[in-house]
Design a protein around this motif. Structure first.
Motif, PDB file in Angstrom:
ATOM      1  N   GLY A 237      37.556  47.140  47.744  1.00  0.00           N
ATOM      2  CA  GLY A 237      38.148  48.054  48.650  1.00  0.00           C
ATOM      3  C   GLY A 237      38.844  48.965  48.401  1.00  0.00           C
ATOM      4  N   ASP A 238      39.512  49.576  49.399  1.00  0.00           N
ATOM      5  CA  ASP A 238      40.198  51.084  49.458  1.00  0.00           C
ATOM      6  C   ASP A 238      41.531  50.982  47.654  1.00  0.00           C
ATOM      7  OD1 ASP A 238      42.033  50.140  50.407  1.00  0.00           O
ATOM      8  OD2 ASP A 238      42.063  50.912  52.083  1.00  0.00           O
ATOM      9  N   GLU A 239      41.966  51.155  47.525  1.00  0.00           N
ATOM     10  CA  GLU A 239      43.281  51.806  46.365  1.00  0.00           C
ATOM     11  C   GLU A 239      44.033  50.709  46.629  1.00  0.00           C
ATOM     12  OE1 GLU A 239      41.762  54.583  47.306  1.00  0.00           O
ATOM     13  OE2 GLU A 239      40.862  55.286  45.180  1.00  0.00           O
ATOM     14  N   GLU A 240      44.835  50.493  48.258  1.00  0.00           N
ATOM     15  CA  GLU A 240      45.840  49.784  48.400  1.00  0.00           C
ATOM     16  C   GLU A 240      45.706  48.244  48.292  1.00  0.00           C
ATOM     17  OE1 GLU A 240      49.052  49.042  52.313  1.00  0.00           O
ATOM     18  OE2 GLU A 240      47.738  50.727  52.580  1.00  0.00           O
ATOM     19  N   THR A 241      44.520  48.295  49.342  1.00  0.00           N
ATOM     20  CA  THR A 241      43.547  47.101  49.094  1.00  0.00           C
ATOM     21  C   THR A 241      43.369  46.390  47.837  1.00  0.00           C
ATOM     22  OG1 THR A 241      42.860  47.275  51.085  1.00  0.00           O
ATOM     23  CG2 THR A 241      42.226  45.376  49.861  1.00  0.00           C
ATOM     24  N   VAL A 242      42.833  46.891  46.703  1.00  0.00           N
ATOM     25  CA  VAL A 242      42.438  46.283  45.581  1.00  0.00           C
ATOM     26  C   VAL A 242      43.612  45.667  44.995  1.00  0.00           C
ATOM     27  CG1 VAL A 242      41.396  47.060  42.674  1.00  0.00           C
ATOM     28  CG2 VAL A 242      40.395  47.639  44.992  1.00  0.00           C
ATOM     29  N   ALA A 243      45.065  47.034  44.573  1.00  0.00           N
ATOM     30  CA  ALA A 243      46.462  47.387  44.006  1.00  0.00           C
ATOM     31  C   ALA A 243      47.133  45.516  44.246  1.00  0.00           C
ATOM     32  CB  ALA A 243      46.968  48.068  44.296  1.00  0.00           C
ATOM     33  N   ARG A 244      46.324  45.214  45.833  1.00  0.00           N
ATOM     34  CA  ARG A 244      47.837  44.079  45.601  1.00  0.00           C
ATOM     35  C   ARG A 244      46.719  42.842  45.942  1.00  0.00           C
ATOM     36  NH1 ARG A 244      46.441  45.346  51.200  1.00  0.00           N
ATOM     37  NH2 ARG A 244      45.210  43.790  51.819  1.00  0.00           N
ATOM     38  N   HIS A 245      45.584  42.487  45.843  1.00  0.00           N
ATOM     39  CA  HIS A 245      45.011  41.824  45.266  1.00  0.00           C
ATOM     40  C   HIS A 245      45.419  42.069  43.755  1.00  0.00           C
ATOM     41  CE1 HIS A 245      42.967  40.368  48.789  1.00  0.00           C
ATOM     42  NE2 HIS A 245      42.704  41.643  49.417  1.00  0.00           N
ATOM     43  N   LEU A 246      44.799  43.019  42.882  1.00  0.00           N
ATOM     44  CA  LEU A 246      45.235  42.741  41.494  1.00  0.00           C
ATOM     45  C   LEU A 246      46.681  42.143  41.150  1.00  0.00           C
ATOM     46  CD1 LEU A 246      43.221  45.753  40.205  1.00  0.00           C
ATOM     47  CD2 LEU A 246      42.181  43.035  40.277  1.00  0.00           C
ATOM     48  N   ARG A 247      47.359  42.843  42.067  1.00  0.00           N
ATOM     49  CA  ARG A 247      49.039  42.430  41.242  1.00  0.00           C
ATOM     50  C   ARG A 247      49.117  41.359  41.823  1.00  0.00           C
ATOM     51  NH1 ARG A 247      50.392  47.487  43.943  1.00  0.00           N
ATOM     52  NH2 ARG A 247      50.928  48.708  42.751  1.00  0.00           N
ATOM     53  N   ARG A 248      48.569  40.110  42.403  1.00  0.00           N
ATOM     54  CA  ARG A 248      49.146  38.795  42.887  1.00  0.00           C
ATOM     55  C   ARG A 248      48.258  37.848  41.560  1.00  0.00           C
ATOM     56  NH1 ARG A 248      44.764  36.479  46.417  1.00  0.00           N
ATOM     57  NH2 ARG A 248      46.316  34.804  46.284  1.00  0.00           N
ATOM     58  N   PHE A 249      47.356  37.964  40.291  1.00  0.00           N
ATOM     59  CA  PHE A 249      46.632  37.724  39.220  1.00  0.00           C
ATOM     60  C   PHE A 249      48.650  37.612  38.233  1.00  0.00           C
ATOM     61  CE2 PHE A 249      42.909  38.706  40.377  1.00  0.00           C
ATOM     62  CZ  PHE A 249      42.031  37.324  40.158  1.00  0.00           C
ATOM     63  N   GLU A 250      48.855  38.436  38.636  1.00  0.00           N
ATOM     64  CA  GLU A 250      50.567  38.601  37.882  1.00  0.00           C
ATOM     65  C   GLU A 250      51.540  37.176  38.362  1.00  0.00           C
ATOM     66  OE1 GLU A 250      53.465  41.023  35.779  1.00  0.00           O
ATOM     67  OE2 GLU A 250      52.531  42.286  37.343  1.00  0.00           O
ATOM     68  N   ASP A 251      51.308  37.845  39.262  1.00  0.00           N
ATOM     69  CA  ASP A 251      52.348  36.490  39.929  1.00  0.00           C
ATOM     70  C   ASP A 251      51.290  35.192  40.277  1.00  0.00           C
ATOM     71  OD1 ASP A 251      53.727  38.611  41.553  1.00  0.00           O
ATOM     72  OD2 ASP A 251      52.916  38.841  43.086  1.00  0.00           O
ATOM     73  N   ALA A 252      50.401  34.746  39.857  1.00  0.00           N
ATOM     74  CA  ALA A 252      49.857  33.646  39.673  1.00  0.00           C
ATOM     75  C   ALA A 252      49.862  33.407  37.899  1.00  0.00           C
ATOM     76  CB  ALA A 252      48.003  33.495  39.699  1.00  0.00           C
ATOM     77  N   GLY A 253      50.181  34.587  37.303  1.00  0.00           N
ATOM     78  CA  GLY A 253      50.714  33.083  36.455  1.00  0.00           C
ATOM     79  C   GLY A 253      50.001  33.445  34.869  1.00  0.00           C
ATOM     80  N   ALA A 254      48.953  34.234  35.648  1.00  0.00           N
ATOM     81  CA  ALA A 254      47.813  34.962  34.044  1.00  0.00           C
ATOM     82  C   ALA A 254      48.695  36.446  33.432  1.00  0.00           C
ATOM     83  CB  ALA A 254      46.545  35.920  35.064  1.00  0.00           C
ATOM     84  N   THR A 255      48.456  35.714  32.168  1.00  0.00           N
ATOM     85  CA  THR A 255      49.528  36.951  31.539  1.00  0.00           C
ATOM     86  C   THR A 255      48.040  38.517  30.373  1.00  0.00           C
ATOM     87  OG1 THR A 255      47.831  35.675  29.707  1.00  0.00           O
ATOM     88  CG2 THR A 255      49.842  35.136  29.986  1.00  0.00           C
ATOM     89  N   ASP A 256      46.686  38.264  31.093  1.00  0.00           N
ATOM     90  CA  ASP A 256      46.221  39.042  30.718  1.00  0.00           C
ATOM     91  C   ASP A 256      45.165  39.562  32.664  1.00  0.00           C
ATOM     92  OD1 ASP A 256      45.633  39.951  27.938  1.00  0.00           O
ATOM     93  OD2 ASP A 256      47.024  38.157  28.154  1.00  0.00           O
ATOM     94  N   LEU A 257      44.478  40.960  32.556  1.00  0.00           N
ATOM     95  CA  LEU A 257      43.380  40.699  33.581  1.00  0.00           C
ATOM     96  C   LEU A 257      42.589  41.837  33.564  1.00  0.00           C
ATOM     97  CD1 LEU A 257      42.842  40.030  36.781  1.00  0.00           C
ATOM     98  CD2 LEU A 257      43.628  42.994  36.849  1.00  0.00           C
ATOM     99  N   LEU A 258      41.445  41.154  33.467  1.00  0.00           N
ATOM    100  CA  LEU A 258      40.367  41.374  32.045  1.00  0.00           C
ATOM    101  C   LEU A 258      39.268  42.301  33.352  1.00  0.00           C
ATOM    102  CD1 LEU A 258      39.375  39.804  29.173  1.00  0.00           C
ATOM    103  CD2 LEU A 258      40.170  41.042  29.224  1.00  0.00           C
TER     104      LEU A 258
END
Length: 296
Positions: free
Chosen positions: A257-278
């Motif tokens: 998606g666009d920058e706003e959509t992608v940023a929103r979805h990527l931040r959800r991984f931190e909220d989910a408890g992931a320590t790293d995003l690859l």
């Protein structure tokens, strides 16, 4: 949450792969992890890149265990750890029947038992200890002398409950693929954390791998990825985790998606408890990595 690059150790000259690590480092990312295919050796690629480029973690995600004896892999991993000045993380996993049996001609038997026995031999070897392991799936006898080397962290590719228990009890964390933030939150993190706590081990690292594309044509990207990665949807381990998520194929896990959509979805991984995003970029890598680094 740390953010890194996931790259395949193949389909490009070795110098180009080192250049990808340089780009990730210069962009401000924390790490680069290499996947292993029928091309350059992922572990050696990480070691070479880490030797040339300080100030960034390098690792594998993952190298298959069945074709490599623990004594051989421990020797390679300690060499990589020494070459990179202690910035190497070893990611291992059993891979899949289609790879181990179809390509290597090795029986893909009892993968969870195999991984448990493999780690039971590998971890002491990395610590320089004597090993005398005679298990149901492998035998390993001996020790390694690697002066000055420190044992690298070990992570395991784990998606199902039994493999997550093994990773929590015997390894330093897990690396996932084709898994969304909701499943990280309600399955991956609770399962591996519970196992680590029960074994008296530190909180595990959870590295979530995801394909990301900045695009105005999300459906077109998903179609392209379905064509490219479609067969992976039938690998048993991937099929099980896709079914858990109610998805038909691996292409439905990509973030587009666009920058706003992608940023929103990527931040959800931190909220989910992931320590790293690859992040595995689809499209312009430089643009995507700069965008991802800005999210930190």
């Amino acid at each position: 949450m740390r953010i890194g690059l996931f790259a395949i150790a193949g389909a490009a000259p070795l110098d180009d792969l080192v250049a990808q690590v340089r780009l990730a480092r210069d962009t401000g990312l924390d790490s680069v992890f290499f996947g292993h295919t029928a091309s350059w050796d992922a572990l050696m690629t990480a070691a070479v890149a880490g030797r040339e480029l300080p100030d960034i973690e390098v690792g594998t995600a993952i190298v298959p265990t069945y074709p490599r004896h623990p004594l051989a892999l421990a020797s390679q991993a300690l060499t990589a750890q020494a070459m990179t000045g202690g910035r190497f993380t070893l990611g291992i996993g059993p891979s899949h029947p289609q790879v181990i049996e179809g390509l290597h001609g090795i029986a893909y038997e009892r993968p969870v038992r195999h991984v448990r026995e493999y780690l039971s031999a590998l971890r002491p070897l990395l610590r320089g200890e004597e090993v005398d392991h005679h298990g149901e799936t492998l035998t390993a006898v001996g020790t390694l002398d690697a002066p000055g080397a420190t044992p690298p962290p070990v992570i395991v590719s784990a998606l199902g409950p039994a493999m997550l228990r093994a990773a929590g009890e015997l390894a330093d964390g897990t690396v996932t693929t084709w898994v969304g933030a909701d499943t990280i939150a309600d399955h991956i993190v609770p399962s591996i954390t519970k196992a680590a706590e029960a074994a008296g081990r530190p909180a595990p690292r959870v590295l979530a791998g995801v394909i990301v594309a900045l695009t105005n044509d999300p459906d077109g990207v998903r179609r392209d990825l379905a064509d490219h990665f479609g067969p992976a949807s039938d690998f048993p381990a991937y099929r099980a985790v896709l079914d858990r998520q109610g998805l038909t194929g691996v292409h439905e896990t990509v973030i587009v998606g666009d920058e706003e959509t992608v940023a929103r979805h990527l931040r959800r991984f931190e909220d989910a408890g992931a320590t790293d995003l690859l992040i595995s970029p689809y499209g312009d890598p430089a643009r995507l990595l700069k965008f991802a680094a800005a999210l930190r």
